[in-house]
Design a protein around this motif. Structure first.
Motif: not given
Length: 195
Positions: A58-64
């Protein structure tokens, strides 16, 4: 009603709809837990790692970036989180099965497994996987249960494709060695040949 794709749910989450992420959690929670429990062999720790993995996702979703499937990206998170927990616990298992298994025995095992009820067969295979070292248990699970390609497993585990193939081959032989003791005695006649 149509089911939202992973990418739609990711976009909705990134635009503030946290409910969309809970659909992703629901979609993948069983397999995320399966990977963690097969590597850790402890339900409570596996539940914690699965939860931590979803928080991290969830925290890293923008990096996907969408270059790999979302599931592969998520599995790489749970795989690394689980390895971190194993290192932290410092209780890595070192079971080495030295016994070689022949091609004929492999065929006998596959034939015997074919005659066992599906549910019982899956239980036997799970028991066998639980005896494998953590990394091999994960690779077998990715390959046979999630049907990921060698390339996808390589991306998740950060091992070379050749290394994944070698580990897959070795762990399959170890698994068959373990399964031999579960299934072959029931399916052999007095001469030792398969019925």
């Amino acid at each position: 009603m149509t089911t939202s794709t992973d990418h739609q749910l990711i976009n909705n989450t990134l635009h503030g709809n946290t409910q969309a992420f809970s659909v992703l959690v629901e979609r993948y929670q069983n397999f995320v837990f399966t990977i963690a429990v097969r590597m850790l062999r402890n339900r409570e720790e596996a539940e914690e790692v699965a939860q931590d993995s979803f928080i991290k996702a969830f925290e890293a979703l923008s990096t996907y970036r969408g270059e790999a499937k979302f599931s592969s990206w998520l599995y790489s998170i749970v795989y690394r989180k689980t390895l971190d927990r194993i290192r932290k616990n410092n209780n890595s298992r070192t079971i080495e099965l030295v016994e070689e298994i022949t091609e004929t025995e492999t065929e006998d095992i596959e034939n015997a497994l074919h005659f066992i009820q599906i549910q019982e067969r899956n239980e036997l295979i799970k028991k066998g996987i639980e005896q494998l070292p953590e990394q091999e248990a994960a690779i077998i699970t990715f390959f046979y249960f999630e049907e990921l390609s060698i390339k996808e497993i390589s991306e998740i585990t950060q091992l070379s494709e050749d290394n994944v193939k070698i580990k897959l081959f070795r762990s399959r032989k170890k698994l068959f060695t373990l399964l031999k003791y579960y299934v072959l005695p029931q399916y052999t006649n007095n001469n030792g040949s398969a019925i």
